[in-house]
Design a protein around this motif. Structure first.
Motif, PDB file in Angstrom:
ATOM      1  N   HIS A   1       0.980  -1.205  -0.092  1.00  3.16           N
ATOM      2  CA  HIS A   1       0.216  -0.007   0.028  1.00  3.16           C
ATOM      3  C   HIS A   1       0.871   1.031  -0.021  1.00  3.16           C
ATOM      4  CE1 HIS A   1      -3.225   2.588   0.616  1.00  3.16           C
ATOM      5  NE2 HIS A   1      -4.046   1.733   0.715  1.00  3.16           N
ATOM      6  N   ILE A   2       0.749   2.184  -0.958  1.00  2.77           N
ATOM      7  CA  ILE A   2       1.573   3.168  -1.130  1.00  2.77           C
ATOM      8  C   ILE A   2       1.181   4.577  -0.252  1.00  2.77           C
ATOM      9  CG2 ILE A   2       2.185   2.741  -3.489  1.00  2.77           C
ATOM     10  CD1 ILE A   2      -0.341   5.596  -2.579  1.00  2.77           C
ATOM     11  N   LYS A   3       0.061   4.388   0.630  1.00  2.00           N
ATOM     12  CA  LYS A   3      -0.436   5.115   1.221  1.00  2.00           C
ATOM     13  C   LYS A   3       0.665   5.934   2.391  1.00  2.00           C
ATOM     14  CE  LYS A   3      -2.034   2.047   5.187  1.00  2.00           C
ATOM     15  NZ  LYS A   3      -1.597   2.851   6.421  1.00  2.00           N
ATOM     16  N   THR A   4       1.729   5.177   2.680  1.00  2.00           N
ATOM     17  CA  THR A   4       2.792   5.493   3.752  1.00  2.00           C
ATOM     18  C   THR A   4       3.735   6.355   3.200  1.00  2.00           C
ATOM     19  OG1 THR A   4       2.310   3.268   4.605  1.00  2.00           O
ATOM     20  CG2 THR A   4       4.212   4.291   5.152  1.00  2.00           C
ATOM     21  N   HIS A   5       4.144   5.960   1.935  1.00  2.00           N
ATOM     22  CA  HIS A   5       5.111   6.889   1.322  1.00  2.00           C
ATOM     23  C   HIS A   5       4.528   8.088   0.267  1.00  2.00           C
ATOM     24  CE1 HIS A   5       5.572   4.551  -2.250  1.00  2.00           C
ATOM     25  NE2 HIS A   5       5.294   3.566  -1.249  1.00  2.00           N
ATOM     26  N   LYS A   6       3.839   7.533  -0.366  1.00  2.00           N
ATOM     27  CA  LYS A   6       2.962   8.230  -1.643  1.00  2.00           C
ATOM     28  C   LYS A   6       4.139   8.967  -2.738  1.00  2.00           C
ATOM     29  CE  LYS A   6      -1.152   9.600   0.820  1.00  2.00           C
ATOM     30  NZ  LYS A   6      -2.316  10.299   1.049  1.00  2.00           N
ATOM     31  N   THR A   7       5.383   8.309  -2.829  1.00  2.00           N
ATOM     32  CA  THR A   7       6.192   8.738  -3.738  1.00  2.00           C
ATOM     33  C   THR A   7       6.435   7.709  -4.723  1.00  2.00           C
ATOM     34  OG1 THR A   7       8.108   7.438  -2.722  1.00  2.00           O
ATOM     35  CG2 THR A   7       7.754   9.460  -1.705  1.00  2.00           C
ATOM     36  N   LEU A   8       6.963   8.270  -5.760  1.00  2.00           N
ATOM     37  CA  LEU A   8       7.383   6.995  -6.873  1.00  2.00           C
ATOM     38  C   LEU A   8       8.365   6.584  -6.717  1.00  2.00           C
ATOM     39  CD1 LEU A   8       6.477   9.639  -9.776  1.00  2.00           C
ATOM     40  CD2 LEU A   8       4.935   8.035  -8.952  1.00  2.00           C
ATOM     41  N   GLU A   9       9.359   6.878  -5.990  1.00  2.00           N
ATOM     42  CA  GLU A   9      10.760   6.517  -5.887  1.00  2.00           C
ATOM     43  C   GLU A   9      10.704   5.201  -5.157  1.00  2.00           C
ATOM     44  OE1 GLU A   9      10.205   9.676  -5.843  1.00  2.00           O
ATOM     45  OE2 GLU A   9      11.250  10.690  -6.997  1.00  2.00           O
ATOM     46  N   ILE A  10      10.046   5.455  -4.161  1.00  2.00           N
ATOM     47  CA  ILE A  10       9.840   4.306  -2.979  1.00  2.00           C
ATOM     48  C   ILE A  10       8.937   2.990  -3.612  1.00  2.00           C
ATOM     49  CG2 ILE A  10       9.055   3.519  -0.968  1.00  2.00           C
ATOM     50  CD1 ILE A  10      10.039   5.993   0.245  1.00  2.00           C
TER      51      ILE A  10
END
Lengths: 366, 366
Positions: free
Chosen positions: B39-48
């Motif tokens: 789930h990308i909610k934690t970082h919301k970045t493209l890189e991670i």
């Protein structure tokens, strides 16, 4: 065009309520001969700041240098950064800003004042400063016993011009009883005014005597010696101000439009506004004034009882009926915190969307 | 270049801790033969997200359509919008997205499923859907007794392809006792797996059996029948995960660099990170797990006891010494909430800033 064209969750600004709030505050300040320097932390938009300026605000208050930079770039030329400016990176930015617009700041510490002085002197600018006083909130601010030596020291520093004293009488957010709140607010502003007198008696140039806090404003504005007020929240008001009895809910200009996305049996439903939109504030300064996380407008049968990041958990009374897809409006607990979470707000007139404003200074954390 | 070049408050990401967290989670999933859809909610970045993909993630999970749109535009082509999609505006956006990338979503309501079906059919797309189950958290999700009729209904709807079942076993955030948390997590995942079996027995095509929650992950990943996990927080971890005993503080990859801006006598000091940066979270889903608002790294003599919007109020123990200008690092309570507040994070390697990442999907509230 109806609100059906606005996807949720969305911040809605009621244009006529906003205008009325701005106008009434400007009138109150004018009646009492006080300068109004509103804090933009509540809305962070250029559009609302322009309305505040057009209605007579002498300048703006900001908390962060980055906010000042955004407003300066947009043509606002009298900015108080009402926050201690510390560290070489910020001092360089402040000096650069001071070359372009009228900017002032606050000090509460002799060492920080010396560094501010050195940075401004090196940059060849002279910066207006206010002493920030601690009159009871015990956050930033110089304690009563240390005001006079600090004032004398600041007045003697090159690159700085001591202009006055200021407080944030934020303790009033912890006083739900109106009489008690009035007493606390007046006591703090009277301390402010008395300090200004004492410094003037010492020959120090104290022209600005400034307080700022929406819930105390009407309680303190008549106090002799006060010259300026810096309320922020009043443009929108919110459930916190309603709970404090500062205004009726009908004055609140900001709401969050949200959609029911799930029904979980008879007792609860889920809306698409969670903590990442509404914030977890239940009172200013970490105070837990409010039991819920926002008020559902026009629906006493539904409580916003809990928030996950992207879910609002509605507790339904036995009679309540709600369907998936139904839209509700939330009167947020703390407007300033909600605005900090999103990039845009939709302007609404007579229940129709008439425009969209960028929250231009959002994200300016430094 | 040192961290002195980074103005505060600032989010710092420890590059090697981040990589290690991503690698260990990918390995754990691989060992157990589970697909990882973070789930990308934690970082919301493209890189991670790219690092997660490069280490073997099969796709991404998002909460908001706007997040899916950001990731799709950046080339991520397998996205689960793990949130009920409701209303004509979102249905149109979802259909448009489904034409460009592989996107799936969740349903927990027959009416919402019919509207989803109608929108996808009209758009000429066929959308993979998972049934979202309520196995104890009582947020979104269909209750146990209603799963089978809903599954049968969804399987029969045109424009949709029933692919599986999923849960968020978020109740584990309310269980600080590890044995009890393990029991709750396993019980919920076992309910998930049992439901999948029951639906398969009815002839329904249940290929995906998906759970997601960082604190329960290691407790449940060995459960037979689980096919996919969707943790988010593990890339950073945070004080909440440390308090739950999920990891040691040394695994946490996100911190907030902050500066002492004021000293208020012997007992407290103020830093420039307040609720508008750190958030007021003291536990997930509104739980009050933690007493403070973040942990000061390496300083047991200082507690982050309260937050105003832009002020962190540090309570000092008697021996504590802190000066204006001193920098501290805060291990935030809830990394996902902090990331939601700011636009950028600074990447740090061996205590030096080596880059800056945009929080590209921040502010995608709809």
């Amino acid at each position: 065009v109806s609100l059906d064209s606005v996807d949720t969750p969305a911040l809605l600004v009621d244009d006529s309520r906003l205008d009325r709030n701005i106008r009434l505050m400007a009138q109150l300040c004018q009646q009492h001969g006080r300068k109004l320097r509103p804090h933009i932390k509540t809305h962070k938009t250029l559009e609302i700041a322009r309305r505040q300026r057009d209605s007579g605000a002498v300048g703006l208050t900001v908390a962060k240098l980055g906010e000042a930079e955004v407003y300066a770039a947009a043509g606002f030329d009298d900015l108080l950064v009402c926050y201690p400016i510390v560290g070489p990176l910020k001092l360089a930015r402040l000096a650069a800003l001071a070359r372009r617009v009228t900017v002032s700041t606050v000090v509460d510490d002799a060492g920080a004042a010396r560094e501010l002085s050195a940075a401004m002197t090196a940059a060849g600018v002279r910066l207006d400063v206010l002493l920030k006083l601690d009159v009871g909130m015990h956050r930033v601010g110089v304690a009563a016993g240390e005001v006079e030596p600090l004032a004398a020291a600041v007045a003697a520093l090159p690159g700085l011009r001591l202009r006055g004293v200021c407080i944030h009488e934020g303790s009033v957010y912890g006083e739900p009883d109106p009489a008690r709140r009035r007493a606390v607010g007046r006591d703090q502003v009277q301390q402010l005014v008395a300090t200004a007198e004492r410094l003037r008696d010492r020959g120090l140039p104290i022209d600005v005597v400034s307080c700022g806090s929406t819930p105390s404003l009407a309680d303190v504005i008549d106090i002799d010696g006060l010259t300026e007020v810096r309320p922020g929240n009043y443009v929108f008001y919110d459930a916190m101000q309603v709970a404090l009895g500062v205004v009726e809910a009908e004055r609140c200009a900001l709401s969050v439009l949200t959609t029911v996305v799930s029904r979980g049996g008879a007792d609860h439903a889920i809306v698409d506004a969670g903590a990442k939109t509404l914030s977890l504030d239940r009172g200013a300064h970490g105070l837990g004034l409010l039991a819920d996380y926002g008020r559902i407008v026009g629906r006493d049968d539904v409580k916003l009882a809990s928030l996950s990041e992207e879910h609002g958990w509605l507790k339904l009374s036995k009679e309540a009926s709600l369907s998936v897809g139904e839209r509700l409006r939330v009167l947020p607990n703390h407007a300033c915190a909600v605005v900090n979470n999103v990039d845009k707000m939709t302007v609404v007139r007579d229940s129709e969307p008439v425009g969209e404003w960028d929250i231009a200074a959002r994200g300016q954390v430094t």
